[in-house]
Design an enzyme around this catalytic site. Structure first.
Site, PDB file in Angstrom:
ATOM      1  N   ASP A  52       0.832  -1.175  -0.020  1.00  0.00           N
ATOM      2  CA  ASP A  52      -0.066  -0.053   0.123  1.00  0.00           C
ATOM      3  C   ASP A  52       1.042   1.227   0.082  1.00  0.00           C
ATOM      4  O   ASP A  52       1.348   1.729   1.037  1.00  0.00           O
ATOM      5  CB  ASP A  52      -0.843  -0.080   1.238  1.00  0.00           C
ATOM      6  N   ALA A 117      -3.944  14.353 -18.850  1.00  0.00           N
ATOM      7  CA  ALA A 117      -4.838  15.228 -19.451  1.00  0.00           C
ATOM      8  C   ALA A 117      -5.823  15.907 -18.838  1.00  0.00           C
ATOM      9  O   ALA A 117      -6.178  16.876 -19.117  1.00  0.00           O
ATOM     10  CB  ALA A 117      -5.267  14.903 -20.818  1.00  0.00           C
ATOM     11  N   CYS A 118      -6.323  15.349 -17.427  1.00  0.00           N
ATOM     12  CA  CYS A 118      -7.276  16.090 -16.724  1.00  0.00           C
ATOM     13  C   CYS A 118      -6.928  17.185 -16.010  1.00  0.00           C
ATOM     14  O   CYS A 118      -7.540  17.780 -15.460  1.00  0.00           O
ATOM     15  CB  CYS A 118      -7.921  14.932 -15.752  1.00  0.00           C
ATOM     16  N   TYR A 147      -9.495  14.337  -9.387  1.00  0.00           N
ATOM     17  CA  TYR A 147      -8.664  13.484 -10.169  1.00  0.00           C
ATOM     18  C   TYR A 147      -7.447  14.392 -10.597  1.00  0.00           C
ATOM     19  O   TYR A 147      -6.506  14.509 -10.268  1.00  0.00           O
ATOM     20  CB  TYR A 147      -9.161  12.655 -11.084  1.00  0.00           C
ATOM     21  N   ASN A 176      -5.976   9.393 -22.469  1.00  0.00           N
ATOM     22  CA  ASN A 176      -6.791   8.479 -22.916  1.00  0.00           C
ATOM     23  C   ASN A 176      -6.226   7.159 -23.447  1.00  0.00           C
ATOM     24  O   ASN A 176      -6.279   6.975 -24.595  1.00  0.00           O
ATOM     25  CB  ASN A 176      -7.985   8.890 -23.634  1.00  0.00           C
ATOM     26  N   GLU A 189     -13.632   1.449 -16.230  1.00  0.00           N
ATOM     27  CA  GLU A 189     -13.408   1.443 -17.719  1.00  0.00           C
ATOM     28  C   GLU A 189     -13.316   2.755 -18.165  1.00  0.00           C
ATOM     29  O   GLU A 189     -14.352   3.647 -17.918  1.00  0.00           O
ATOM     30  CB  GLU A 189     -13.980   0.385 -18.596  1.00  0.00           C
ATOM     31  N   GLN A 218     -19.376  14.537 -27.562  1.00  0.00           N
ATOM     32  CA  GLN A 218     -18.257  14.889 -26.894  1.00  0.00           C
ATOM     33  C   GLN A 218     -17.088  14.231 -27.705  1.00  0.00           C
ATOM     34  O   GLN A 218     -17.331  13.204 -28.283  1.00  0.00           O
ATOM     35  CB  GLN A 218     -18.178  14.583 -25.561  1.00  0.00           C
TER      36      GLN A 218
END
Length: 329
Positions: A52, A117-118, A147, A176, A189, A218
């Protein structure tokens, strides 16, 4: 000091990276929080550890003797997961913080951080036909809530560990990533795997329609795993210290992605659009001038090629038993 540590090795990208470095003859240590028999790929001739990494002691054990560290470990998934598990996603900051501390203390030479890319500002992703995102578009900061904020903060941590402690860090913004040997059900997923699963399940059930999240217009670019692996290793070996995009610049709508998978499957379905489902930003695509300039290379595997391989792997998983599928390379 000849060990290459891969955290998140039981996950999708981590499992592929372990396989790649193992074939290259590197001495690999693979670490993940999941029991080893639940990893997507595992190899008996690799040092596999269940730890962990939110705990500093675990990171210290993992980093001991490591020359290079690829830190891919985090709690994440597709849009259906990250929009509903923001606190869990942000707790991944413990992993990167403790891994940086452990890498510094162990005398690690290079530290690779898998960002996303977030991190890009939401106000630059409001239309489907968007201008591709350059690295500077992460600021002024307005990343994906939860995130994306954790990823952007951890990027800064990597920068400051390099500046303050001399730890050579490399920061890669994945766009992605998809391909075989990853999750395709259960809620974590991403769109390519989810669409493959829905179409295969509909075929097997004799159904005539599939559910689509949002209106299907989108847009995204999707990066095949082989491009991700090549780019990650090239960035690790490079002199690029700033965050860098690693993503395809082939922009498609979700409807166009479905068209590709339907063509591979040889079947058309009625699309039932769920406008209340998680759908993320309106558009997102990688701009690749910087990686082309720095590496003389950019991701190039066509979406159709990668989706065909992904589709057939998922179909095999869905039509054969778990006992038959379990293979060690």
């Amino acid at each position: 000091m000849d060990v290459v540590l891969i955290t998140g090795a039981g996950g999708f990208i981590g499992g592929h990276l372990v396989a790649e470095l193992r074939k290259a003859g590197r001495r690999v240590r693979a670490v993940d929080i999941k029991p080893i028999d639940e990893w997507y790929q595992s190899f008996p001739d690799v040092e596999n550890l269940q730890l962990d990494l939110r705990q500093l002691e675990a990171c210290t054990r993992a980093a001991a003797g490591a020359r290079e560290i690829y830190n891919l470990a985090c709690d994440m998934g597709g849009m259906g997961f990250i929009e509903t598990h923001k606190a869990e996603c942000m707790l991944s900051v413990l992993i990167n913080t403790h891994m940086l501390m452990a890498a510094r203390d162990a005398g690690c030479e290079r530290f690779f951080y898998s960002s996303s890319a977030c991190v890009y500002a939401a106000d630059k992703q409001t239309v489907a036909d968007l201008k591709p995102l350059v690295e500077a578009d992460a600021y002024p900061a307005m990343p994906e809530d939860g995130y994306g904020w954790e990823k952007l903060f951890s990027e800064r941590m990597c920068r400051h560990f390099r500046e303050d402690f001399g730890l050579e860090t490399r920061i890669t913004r994945y766009h992605n990533v998809y391909g075989p040997h990853g999750t395709y059900d259960g809620g974590r997923e991403k769109a390519p795997a989810a669409i493959c699963r829905k179409i295969i399940a509909a075929q097997l059930a004799g159904a005539t329609e599939i559910e689509v999240w949002g209106d299907g217009e989108q847009s995204r670019s999707f990066t095949y795993i082989d491009d991700c692996l090549h780019g990650s290793q090239a960035i690790m070996a490079s002199d690029v210290r700033e965050p860098i995009n690693l993503g395809s610049d082939e922009l498609v709508t979700i409807n166009q992605l479905i068209d590709i998978v339907e063509d591979i499957a040889g079947t058309k379905f009625v699309r039932r659009y769920n406008l209340d489902a998680p759908k993320g930003v309106r558009g997102r695509c990688s701009e690749n001038s910087f990686i082309q300039q720095q590496l003389g290379w950019a991701p190039s595997i066509p979406l159709r090629v990668g989706m065909e391989k992904t589709y057939h792997w998922i179909r095999e998983q869905m039509t054969t038993s778990a006992a038959d599928r379990r293979v060690y390379a």
